[in-house]
Design a protein around this motif. Structure first.
Motif, PDB file in Angstrom:
ATOM      1  N   PRO A 192      35.391  15.875 -10.146  1.00 43.30           N
ATOM      2  CA  PRO A 192      34.438  15.914 -11.651  1.00 43.30           C
ATOM      3  C   PRO A 192      34.063  17.417 -11.779  1.00 43.30           C
ATOM      4  O   PRO A 192      34.628  18.318 -12.926  1.00 43.30           O
ATOM      5  N   PHE A 193      33.909  18.135 -10.205  1.00 47.69           N
ATOM      6  CA  PHE A 193      34.829  19.387 -10.871  1.00 47.69           C
ATOM      7  C   PHE A 193      35.592  19.794 -11.546  1.00 47.69           C
ATOM      8  O   PHE A 193      35.677  21.765 -11.716  1.00 47.69           O
TER       9      PHE A 193
ATOM     10  N   ILE B  56      30.800  20.181 -20.505  1.00 43.30           N
ATOM     11  CA  ILE B  56      31.829  18.744 -21.833  1.00 43.30           C
ATOM     12  C   ILE B  56      31.371  17.571 -20.638  1.00 43.30           C
ATOM     13  O   ILE B  56      31.416  16.434 -21.260  1.00 43.30           O
ATOM     14  N   ARG B  57      31.047  17.572 -19.300  1.00 39.20           N
ATOM     15  CA  ARG B  57      30.753  16.714 -18.692  1.00 39.20           C
ATOM     16  C   ARG B  57      29.721  15.714 -19.246  1.00 39.20           C
ATOM     17  O   ARG B  57      29.300  14.436 -19.496  1.00 39.20           O
ATOM     18  N   VAL B  58      28.876  16.785 -19.425  1.00 38.78           N
ATOM     19  CA  VAL B  58      27.463  16.179 -20.111  1.00 38.78           C
ATOM     20  C   VAL B  58      27.432  16.304 -21.750  1.00 38.78           C
ATOM     21  O   VAL B  58      26.544  15.247 -21.647  1.00 38.78           O
ATOM     22  N   TYR B  59      28.335  16.894 -22.150  1.00 38.01           N
ATOM     23  CA  TYR B  59      28.782  16.157 -23.415  1.00 38.01           C
ATOM     24  C   TYR B  59      28.790  14.987 -23.374  1.00 38.01           C
ATOM     25  O   TYR B  59      28.735  14.335 -24.317  1.00 38.01           O
TER      26      TYR B  59
ATOM     27  N   THR C  76      25.979  15.033 -12.175  1.00 40.19           N
ATOM     28  CA  THR C  76      26.013  16.105 -11.527  1.00 40.19           C
ATOM     29  C   THR C  76      25.674  17.120 -10.382  1.00 40.19           C
ATOM     30  O   THR C  76      27.128  17.128  -9.736  1.00 40.19           O
ATOM     31  N   TYR C  77      24.721  16.496  -9.941  1.00 41.46           N
ATOM     32  CA  TYR C  77      24.839  17.046  -8.600  1.00 41.46           C
ATOM     33  C   TYR C  77      25.102  16.000  -7.385  1.00 41.46           C
ATOM     34  O   TYR C  77      24.603  16.554  -6.347  1.00 41.46           O
ATOM     35  N   LEU C  78      25.646  14.908  -7.429  1.00 45.08           N
ATOM     36  CA  LEU C  78      25.784  14.309  -6.993  1.00 45.08           C
ATOM     37  C   LEU C  78      26.528  14.886  -5.311  1.00 45.08           C
ATOM     38  O   LEU C  78      25.910  14.881  -3.942  1.00 45.08           O
TER      39      LEU C  78
ATOM     40  N   ILE D  61      21.174  20.215 -18.635  1.00 41.94           N
ATOM     41  CA  ILE D  61      20.618  18.786 -18.519  1.00 41.94           C
ATOM     42  C   ILE D  61      19.526  19.158 -19.661  1.00 41.94           C
ATOM     43  O   ILE D  61      19.999  17.856 -20.521  1.00 41.94           O
ATOM     44  N   PRO D  62      18.625  18.833 -19.427  1.00 39.90           N
ATOM     45  CA  PRO D  62      17.053  18.831 -20.334  1.00 39.90           C
ATOM     46  C   PRO D  62      17.519  19.142 -21.861  1.00 39.90           C
ATOM     47  O   PRO D  62      17.074  18.483 -22.275  1.00 39.90           O
TER      48      PRO D  62
END
Lengths: 301, 383
Positions: free
Chosen positions: A126-127, A133-136, A178-180, A242-243
């Motif tokens: 995912p990085f 874009i991933r959060v969107y 995202t932090y996984l 993220i928030p």
């Protein structure tokens, strides 16, 4: 010999110089701004140090610095609430990350040796796409008309769309997603090194697989648990994107508060004080992490 | 190889007790462990091949063989870490198939010791007892007993990395014995110790086994270790047991060339049985007592180096005598090893005990010598 020792000293100095120029100096500037006052000017704070006026100028400059911004931040319930909620959200997210990340890391560590590099690659994959874009993308999934609600309603599991976006649920989800890798990788590093004969020994001595896990595997993976948790917890406390994108008005995280203070209220001084206090809050877990690392290094000797 | 039995007092006592112990020759005795036609394959490799073996209660049994002969696999089959592809493993007459490792009344001491690095010596020993949910006082008592048994009192609170190699070995031993298993499995128990400590530990293990009466099954590639400690040795070759016998018998009456060659040093002389039971060999016509094979059959005479005599003068009353030249001498302190080249080019190894403190050896390089041996000095092998 002498030239060599100077050369080797210089090599050691490089990281310190780097830290001094790109961390310590900017940090001192932020501290200085946090002790200043807002003015409508460019830059929007006072006092400014004018070395042309000599020693008197320096004294005048120092006398104008005070802790008013800190007093404001520490007495205003809004900021306190932001800090507490950030810590809470980061803590819950870290717990969730551990819950999700541990089985993933365990499964990779137990996979056939020739599969492991591929599985680790998949965790990091995912990085390769921009974080933003991933959060969107999650907005598209979680919104009222998003894919998740459409799918669930299409399956007839729900009749009303779920309200996930713009709540803390979406923030938790975003952070865990995202932090996984930061949780999985240190756990995997520890679990992969675990000597399998220890588990055979545990079984030989009468431990069922579940008991062997809790009495052998888990205690021996604690350095990974601590490393992964802190690698997730520390940045999660100061998380802003993220928030901001997934959270709602109820989500009061300190990163968002800081941004609002800086960009909307244009108070560089208060936002600097918020930043310095955030760092202070995080120093405790960072020190804890360093002590754990030192102990892990000692223990492995 | 040099196998020098250490004649300490402890060894003699243990030996005296052992002499009478021979349940394998008692037809009424029921074995504690039975491997019945056990086969175990790993991919294309057959690690254990239709192996049948009985081990009796109270025995100190050694599985001896080179690495890769399947001895460790056999042990792991008993511990439950592997399941046989064919055949079955019985303990006390009960088939162990389907019984997981944690439910088997056997405990294993791993070659690497596999001590739990996060637990103290005492907690390592207590690990197995805690699984049984014994009371705290009972566990503490048993742990103290076990640590006393292996002379580790005072080191209870040390972590494995704070212990020496020998101490770690003893913690592992105490941990494996703490549950009072029916069988203690020891995988190369002394491999990680240095030579001096190994010799001491061999006798400690024997004394311990005598005291507890537990059946010990030890896996080793070290014949000295096996011969010192074991009541019986099972010599393994490519997944099969080729001979099971007490150490003296394995050494003096090897059943095959493989066993003769693996245990100790041996001269193997190929020969064809002649009409009057003479051996028509590569070193000339020789004779050996107990030649049962028919005329014309190829056999091998296994002749240990110490069973021959070397002399400069031709002996008068020897059963067999050959002539050769000393090709090489190795002075080993307690004995000297001579490599003697015979007329046909064949070399024989002979050892002689150095009984006196002569500085100059009586026999030197290139000396013409005679090798002689009695008719019953060698064993005639057909396989």
């Amino acid at each position: 010999m002498a030239t060599k020792s100077i050369g080797s000293r210089a090599v050691v100095l490089v990281p310190y110089l780097w830290l001094a120029f790109f961390f310590l100096v900017p940090f001192l500037i932020v501290v200085k701004i946090s002790l200043s006052h807002d003015v409508v000017a460019q830059p929007p704070y006072r006092p400014l140090l004018d070395l042309a006026t000599g020693w008197d100028g320096v004294r005048a400059f120092l006398s104008e610095l005070d802790f008013a911004n800190y007093a404001l931040v520490l007495t205003d319930a809004f900021y306190i609430e932001s800090y507490l909620q950030s810590l809470w959200i980061a803590a819950v997210s870290t717990a969730l990350l551990l819950l999700v990340g541990y089985p993933v890391a365990y499964a990779i560590a137990r996979a056939p040796a020739n599969w492991r590099p591929l599985l680790v690659l998949l965790v990091i994959l995912p990085f390769w796409t921009s974080f933003l874009i991933r959060v969107y993308a999650w907005i598209g999934i979680l919104s009222r008309e998003g894919y998740l609600n459409q799918a669930l309603m299409g399956l007839g599991l729900i009749s009303e769309p779920l309200e996930i976006l713009a709540t803390n649920k979406a923030v938790y989800l975003g952070i865990v997603y995202t932090y996984l890798p930061f949780m999985v990788l240190p756990l995997y590093a520890v679990l992969e090194k675990l000597d399998e004969t220890l588990l055979e020994t545990a079984a030989d001595l009468g431990a069922t697989p579940i008991r062997a896990f809790w009495q052998v595997t888990f205690p021996l993976s604690l350095p990974g648990v601590v490393a992964g948790s802190l690698l997730c917890f520390i940045p999660a406390v100061g998380e802003f994107v993220i928030p901001d994108l997934l959270g709602g008005s109820e989500t009061l995280m300190i990163g968002k508060t800081l941004w609002t203070e800086f960009a909307v209220n244009r108070s560089w001084t208060v936002s600097s004080a918020v930043a310095v206090l955030l760092l202070t809050v995080l120093v405790a877990p960072i020190l804890f992490y360093q002590r754990q690392q030192a102990r892990a290094i000692e223990g492995s000797r | 190889m040099r196998w020098t039995p250490l004649k300490t007092k402890a060894a003699k006592n243990v030996g005296a007790m052992r002499r009478a112990f021979a349940p394998w020759s008692d037809p009424a005795a029921a074995p504690l462990i039975c491997f019945v036609g056990v086969t175990k394959r790993f991919g294309a490799v057959t690690a254990v091949d239709e192996l049948t073996l009985d081990i009796y209660e109270g025995e100190f049994f050694a599985l001896l063989g080179p690495s890769g002969c399947g001895k460790t696999t056999l042990m792991r089959l008993l511990a439950g870490f592997e399941t046989p592809d064919a055949g079955c493993v019985l303990l006390d007459g009960k088939d162990l198939a389907g019984v997981p490792p944690y439910a088997r009344p056997v405990n294993m001491m791993f070659q690497s010791y596999a001590l739990f690095p996060h637990l103290t010596a005492a907690d390592n020993v207590a690990f197995g007892l805690r699984q049984e949910r014994l009371s705290k006082t009972e566990i503490a008592g048993r742990v103290a007993d076990m640590l006393r048994l292996v002379n580790l009192t005072g080191k209870e609170r040390r972590k494995p990395h704070e212990l020496s190699g020998g101490e770690r070995q003893r913690v592992a031993l105490a941990r494996a014995l703490a549950k009072r298993p029916k069988v203690l499995l020891l995988d190369e128990p002394l491999a990680a110790l240095d030579k001096k400590l190994r010799a001491e530990t061999e006798f400690e293990l024997m004394a311990l086994q005598q005291r507890l009466g537990t059946t010990f099954l030890v896996v080793t590639h070290d014949q000295e270790e096996a011969m010192t400690m074991a009541d019986r040795i099972g010599v393994m070759d490519r997944g099969r047991v080729v001979q099971v016998a007490p150490p003296e018998e394995v050494y003096e009456q090897p059943s095959t060339r493989y066993v003769a060659d693996f245990i100790g040093d041996v001269n193997l002389i190929e020969a064809r049985v002649g009409k009057r039971k003479t051996l028509d060999s590569e070193i000339g016509v020789i004779r050996a007592a107990g030649t049962k094979a028919k005329a014309g059959v190829t056999v091998w005479l296994a002749l240990r180096p110490e069973k021959m005599k070397i002399s400069r003068a031709r002996p008068t009353d020897a059963g067999n005598c050959v002539e050769g030249r000393v090709h090489d001498i190795a002075y080993l302190g307690d004995l000297s090893l001579y490599r003697v080249r015979l007329a046909g080019g064949r070399e024989l190894k002979v050892t002689e005990a150095n009984q006196s403190r002569r500085v100059k050896p009586p026999i030197g390089w290139d000396d013409k010598v005679f090798l002689s041996w009695a008719l019953d000095a060698g064993v005639v092998l057909t396989r």
